[in-house]
Enzyme design. Structure first.
Site, PDB file in Angstrom:
ATOM      1  N   HIS A   1     -17.645  51.761 105.044  1.00  0.00           N
ATOM      2  CA  HIS A   1     -18.598  52.109 106.285  1.00  0.00           C
ATOM      3  C   HIS A   1     -20.167  52.528 106.058  1.00  0.00           C
ATOM      4  O   HIS A   1     -20.067  52.943 104.212  1.00  0.00           O
ATOM      5  CB  HIS A   1     -18.341  53.666 106.566  1.00  0.00           C
ATOM      6  CG  HIS A   1     -19.837  54.401 107.546  1.00  0.00           C
ATOM      7  ND1 HIS A   1     -19.745  54.091 108.419  1.00  0.00           N
ATOM      8  CD2 HIS A   1     -20.071  55.630 107.049  1.00  0.00           C
ATOM      9  CE1 HIS A   1     -21.126  55.007 109.157  1.00  0.00           C
ATOM     10  NE2 HIS A   1     -21.137  55.723 108.359  1.00  0.00           N
TER      11      HIS A   1
ATOM     12  N   CYS B   1     -18.980  58.111 113.895  1.00  0.00           N
ATOM     13  CA  CYS B   1     -18.410  56.669 112.570  1.00  0.00           C
ATOM     14  C   CYS B   1     -17.147  56.067 112.396  1.00  0.00           C
ATOM     15  O   CYS B   1     -17.707  55.080 111.739  1.00  0.00           O
ATOM     16  CB  CYS B   1     -19.216  56.848 111.262  1.00  0.00           C
ATOM     17  SG  CYS B   1     -20.762  57.600 111.520  1.00  0.00           S
TER      18      CYS B   1
ATOM     19  N   ASN C   1     -27.462  52.631 108.509  1.00  0.00           N
ATOM     20  CA  ASN C   1     -26.556  53.077 109.387  1.00  0.00           C
ATOM     21  C   ASN C   1     -26.391  52.704 110.614  1.00  0.00           C
ATOM     22  O   ASN C   1     -26.908  53.589 111.251  1.00  0.00           O
ATOM     23  CB  ASN C   1     -26.465  54.733 108.879  1.00  0.00           C
ATOM     24  CG  ASN C   1     -24.921  55.097 108.858  1.00  0.00           C
ATOM     25  OD1 ASN C   1     -23.967  54.870 109.806  1.00  0.00           O
ATOM     26  ND2 ASN C   1     -24.405  56.624 108.766  1.00  0.00           N
TER      27      ASN C   1
END
Length: 326
Positions: free
Chosen positions: A252, A112, A282
């Protein structure tokens, strides 16, 4: 000349997987998912969509915005933890799709945090004079590695891509500073156990679901907040920018509670904390460029304003970057 993001774009698949859809697939509920994650729906790539094809679409849109031909691209960096193949690189497949025949290609595996890792490489290459036009792409097909019988992970992830063009001059977002970090001693907290050389594909790994993503959610949450806060403060200190000077926070998009915690620790107004998690979930490395692309479409950042980007992912990896609208 400082490296600058001169164009940014995103691509999201058309297919939507809502919380109501998940209620029919696994023991969960819309209320449970929204309360714990903030996610209402996520995008799902079709069977003929891959990180390479989604990444290429985002890259094509970014090049069009910059009015730059693909043959003028010097390098392609693709951040992904769900590549089309172990080899060849997803970046190379994107190069062929774009017709960027003069570009070198490199995949980045920082989960990520991958987009920020890619941005740091592009910044170094451009500011050193090594390359003029660098494409940084983040593309993920998480749905290919999610076990839709595991309610702890299947509710979280979605598919999508974002891409930006980094150049040595032009208007956009100057990459002021980037701070990165990693801790391999905690690598077990987020992993896809099988499929590599340590556990090659076999009937056993298939039958036991070792090709799906595994995650210790509680421990990941603790590390995410702490690591993102620390790297963001390090980035601000290195840049000489005060927290009060931050106009936009782009974290994020992993969990609404993580986003809330980071926003409060930097005393950044909630309306200035960018959130896309409710509609995309996500998307791993793609969350930050997708969010930045949406903000850019709104022309929200004003000249001279500072944007703080921060991410955390498997590895463990983390990073933060300060952008300035120019």
């Amino acid at each position: 000349m400082p490296a600058t993001i001169t164009a940014i774009a995103a691509y999201l698949p058309e297919k939507i997987l809502s919380n109501s859809d998940l209620e029919k697939m696994v023991e969960t509920s819309n209320e449970w998912i929204v309360t714990r994650t903030g996610i209402e729906e996520r995008r799902m790539a079709h069977t003929d969509e891959f990180p390479s094809s989604m990444g290429a679409k985002a890259a094509q849109a970014a090049l069009q915005k910059a009015n730059l031909a693909a043959t003028e691209v010097d390098a392609i960096l693709c951040a992904t933890m769900t590549p089309d193949y172990i080899t060849p690189s997803t970046a190379a497949i994107i190069q062929n799709t774009l017709g960027a025949t003069k570009a070198c290609c490199l995949d980045i595996q920082a989960a990520c945090s991958g987009f920020l890792y890619g941005l740091s490489i592009a910044k170094g290459w451009v500011e050193s004079g090594m390359y003029r036009n660098v494409l940084v792409i983040a593309a993920e097909k998480n749905s290919a590695f999610v076990d839709y019988k595991d309610r702890n992970t299947c509710i979280l992830f979605g598919d999508g891509s974002g891409a930006c063009l980094v150049q040595s001059s032009g208007s956009g977002y100057e990459i002021s500073h980037i701070c990165l970090g990693a801790d391999g001693s905690e690598s077990h907290l987020i992993s896809i156990p099988a499929g590599g050389s340590r556990q090659p594909t076999s009937s056993s790994t298939h039958d036991t679901g070792q090709h799906y993503m595994k995650m210790d959610g509680k421990e990941v949450f603790k590390h995410a907040v702490r690591r993102m806060e620390a790297s963001a403060k390090e980035c601000l200190d290195a840049s000489g920018i005060a927290e009060t000077d931050i106009a936009w926070l782009i974290p994020h998009q992993a969990n609404i509670r993580i986003i809330e915690a980071i926003s409060k620790r930097f005393s950044i107004p909630w309306e200035r904390t960018l959130r896309t998690i409710h509609k995309y979930g996500n998307t791993s490395s793609a969350t930050i460029p997708i969010a930045l692309a949406e903000l850019d479409e709104l022309n929200a950042p004003q000249k001279g304003e500072h944007l703080l980007l921060t991410a955390f992912g498997a590895g463990l990896t983390w990073g933060s970057s300060l952008l300035t609208k120019v």
